[in-house]
Scaffold this motif. Structure first.
Motif, PDB file in Angstrom:
ATOM      1  N   ALA A  82       5.194 -30.087 -30.659  1.00 15.82           N
ATOM      2  CA  ALA A  82       6.333 -29.483 -31.361  1.00 15.82           C
ATOM      3  C   ALA A  82       6.710 -30.339 -32.569  1.00 15.82           C
ATOM      4  O   ALA A  82       6.897 -29.816 -33.677  1.00 15.82           O
ATOM      5  N   HIS A  83       6.782 -31.630 -32.354  1.00  8.07           N
ATOM      6  CA  HIS A  83       7.135 -32.538 -33.447  1.00  8.07           C
ATOM      7  C   HIS A  83       6.070 -32.508 -34.547  1.00  8.07           C
ATOM      8  O   HIS A  83       6.397 -32.439 -35.730  1.00  8.07           O
ATOM      9  N   ASP A  84       4.803 -32.553 -34.144  1.00 11.05           N
ATOM     10  CA  ASP A  84       3.714 -32.548 -35.131  1.00 11.05           C
ATOM     11  C   ASP A  84       3.714 -31.263 -35.954  1.00 11.05           C
ATOM     12  O   ASP A  84       3.515 -31.294 -37.172  1.00 11.05           O
ATOM     13  N   LEU A  85       3.937 -30.112 -35.306  1.00 10.63           N
ATOM     14  CA  LEU A  85       3.956 -28.853 -36.035  1.00 10.63           C
ATOM     15  C   LEU A  85       5.135 -28.805 -36.999  1.00 10.63           C
ATOM     16  O   LEU A  85       4.987 -28.379 -38.148  1.00 10.63           O
ATOM     17  N   PHE A  86       6.299 -29.256 -36.558  1.00 10.39           N
ATOM     18  CA  PHE A  86       7.472 -29.290 -37.430  1.00 10.39           C
ATOM     19  C   PHE A  86       7.183 -30.167 -38.656  1.00 10.39           C
ATOM     20  O   PHE A  86       7.439 -29.774 -39.791  1.00 10.39           O
ATOM     21  N   SER A  87       6.603 -31.332 -38.433  1.00 14.24           N
ATOM     22  CA  SER A  87       6.258 -32.239 -39.540  1.00 14.24           C
ATOM     23  C   SER A  87       5.239 -31.600 -40.476  1.00 14.24           C
ATOM     24  O   SER A  87       5.363 -31.689 -41.698  1.00 14.24           O
ATOM     25  N   HIS A  88       4.236 -30.942 -39.895  1.00 19.39           N
ATOM     26  CA  HIS A  88       3.196 -30.291 -40.693  1.00 19.39           C
ATOM     27  C   HIS A  88       3.790 -29.194 -41.572  1.00 19.39           C
ATOM     28  O   HIS A  88       3.467 -29.078 -42.753  1.00 19.39           O
ATOM     29  N   MET A  89       4.674 -28.389 -40.992  1.00 20.00           N
ATOM     30  CA  MET A  89       5.271 -27.293 -41.758  1.00 20.00           C
ATOM     31  C   MET A  89       6.104 -27.837 -42.913  1.00 20.00           C
ATOM     32  O   MET A  89       6.109 -27.267 -43.999  1.00 20.00           O
ATOM     33  N   LYS A  90       6.797 -28.946 -42.699  1.00 18.51           N
ATOM     34  CA  LYS A  90       7.555 -29.563 -43.795  1.00 18.51           C
ATOM     35  C   LYS A  90       6.597 -30.034 -44.889  1.00 18.51           C
ATOM     36  O   LYS A  90       6.870 -29.836 -46.072  1.00 18.51           O
ATOM     37  N   CYS A  91       5.464 -30.613 -44.491  1.00 15.70           N
ATOM     38  CA  CYS A  91       4.495 -31.133 -45.460  1.00 15.70           C
ATOM     39  C   CYS A  91       3.882 -30.036 -46.328  1.00 15.70           C
ATOM     40  O   CYS A  91       3.569 -30.274 -47.490  1.00 15.70           O
ATOM     41  N   ILE A  92       3.701 -28.847 -45.762  1.00 16.78           N
ATOM     42  CA  ILE A  92       3.078 -27.774 -46.546  1.00 16.78           C
ATOM     43  C   ILE A  92       4.114 -26.908 -47.259  1.00 16.78           C
ATOM     44  O   ILE A  92       3.776 -25.904 -47.867  1.00 16.78           O
ATOM     45  N   GLY A  93       5.376 -27.332 -47.183  1.00 12.86           N
ATOM     46  CA  GLY A  93       6.399 -26.675 -47.977  1.00 12.86           C
ATOM     47  C   GLY A  93       7.174 -25.555 -47.324  1.00 12.86           C
ATOM     48  O   GLY A  93       7.922 -24.849 -47.992  1.00 12.86           O
ATOM     49  N   VAL A  94       7.019 -25.370 -46.002  1.00  9.24           N
ATOM     50  CA  VAL A  94       7.825 -24.362 -45.314  1.00  9.24           C
ATOM     51  C   VAL A  94       9.226 -24.941 -45.146  1.00  9.24           C
ATOM     52  O   VAL A  94       9.399 -25.997 -44.557  1.00  9.24           O
ATOM     53  N   LYS A  95      10.206 -24.264 -45.700  1.00 10.99           N
ATOM     54  CA  LYS A  95      11.569 -24.766 -45.668  1.00 10.99           C
ATOM     55  C   LYS A  95      12.247 -24.450 -44.333  1.00 10.99           C
ATOM     56  O   LYS A  95      12.154 -23.346 -43.830  1.00 10.99           O
ATOM     57  N   ALA A  96      12.920 -25.443 -43.811  1.00 10.07           N
ATOM     58  CA  ALA A  96      13.670 -25.280 -42.568  1.00 10.07           C
ATOM     59  C   ALA A  96      14.984 -24.553 -42.855  1.00 10.07           C
ATOM     60  O   ALA A  96      15.565 -24.710 -43.925  1.00 10.07           O
ATOM     61  N   ASP A  97      15.422 -23.756 -41.874  1.00 11.94           N
ATOM     62  CA  ASP A  97      16.714 -23.084 -41.990  1.00 11.94           C
ATOM     63  C   ASP A  97      17.510 -23.361 -40.709  1.00 11.94           C
ATOM     64  O   ASP A  97      17.131 -24.207 -39.899  1.00 11.94           O
ATOM     65  N   VAL A  98      18.595 -22.635 -40.527  1.00 12.66           N
ATOM     66  CA  VAL A  98      19.454 -22.856 -39.368  1.00 12.66           C
ATOM     67  C   VAL A  98      18.684 -22.658 -38.065  1.00 12.66           C
ATOM     68  O   VAL A  98      18.804 -23.455 -37.136  1.00 12.66           O
ATOM     69  N   LYS A  99      17.851 -21.607 -37.994  1.00  9.78           N
ATOM     70  CA  LYS A  99      17.089 -21.361 -36.762  1.00  9.78           C
ATOM     71  C   LYS A  99      16.131 -22.522 -36.487  1.00  9.78           C
ATOM     72  O   LYS A  99      15.994 -22.956 -35.342  1.00  9.78           O
ATOM     73  N   THR A 100      15.478 -23.019 -37.518  1.00  6.93           N
ATOM     74  CA  THR A 100      14.540 -24.133 -37.351  1.00  6.93           C
ATOM     75  C   THR A 100      15.244 -25.334 -36.742  1.00  6.93           C
ATOM     76  O   THR A 100      14.742 -25.948 -35.791  1.00  6.93           O
ATOM     77  N   TYR A 101      16.410 -25.667 -37.276  1.00  7.55           N
ATOM     78  CA  TYR A 101      17.142 -26.822 -36.761  1.00  7.55           C
ATOM     79  C   TYR A 101      17.721 -26.545 -35.374  1.00  7.55           C
ATOM     80  O   TYR A 101      17.792 -27.451 -34.540  1.00  7.55           O
TER      81      TYR A 101
END
Length: 127
Positions: A82-101
């Protein structure tokens, strides 16, 4: 028994999806998210990841699908994934929103209640 029937229906849905794609029709984000949510609900995180990868190959933004997969990893107690995927998505530019957090907070609470680390240690991150 009920789980087997539902799993068979998911497999039938995937066959239908392949037939639709075979006819040259393209799926949209909504269609992909239906599959992602279904597989995540049944703990099929690897199949969920396959659908997210397919989305990216089609040029679609996998934001909601990624949140569902991260949530699935947390529920399956796969905290590092879960942590690795979250980090990966941030690296490729997928922006986090309220649901993500919200998913992140929920997962970290699950980890804390289980007495598990919610993210990899510094030593794990160097590997």
């Amino acid at each position: 028994m009920n789980g087997y029937r539902l799993q068979a229906k998911l497999n039938d849905a995937v066959e239908l999806l392949e037939m639709v794609k075979g006819q040259g029709l393209e799926l949209d984000v909504v269609a992909y998210n239906i599959f992602v949510s279904g597989f995540t609900r049944f703990g099929e995180v690897e199949r969920t990841l396959d659908f997210i990868n397919d989305m990216r190959l089609e040029g679609l933004e996998p934001h909601q699908a990624t949140d569902d997969l991260i949530s699935g990893y947390f529920k399956a107690k796969l905290f590092k994934k879960a942590h690795d995927l979250f980090s990966h998505m941030k690296c490729i530019g997928v922006k986090a929103d309220v649901k993500t957090y919200t998913v992140q907070i929920d997962g970290r609470l699950i980890a804390a209640l289980l007495g598990m680390p919610h993210s990899p240690s510094k030593a794990d991150q160097k590997q």
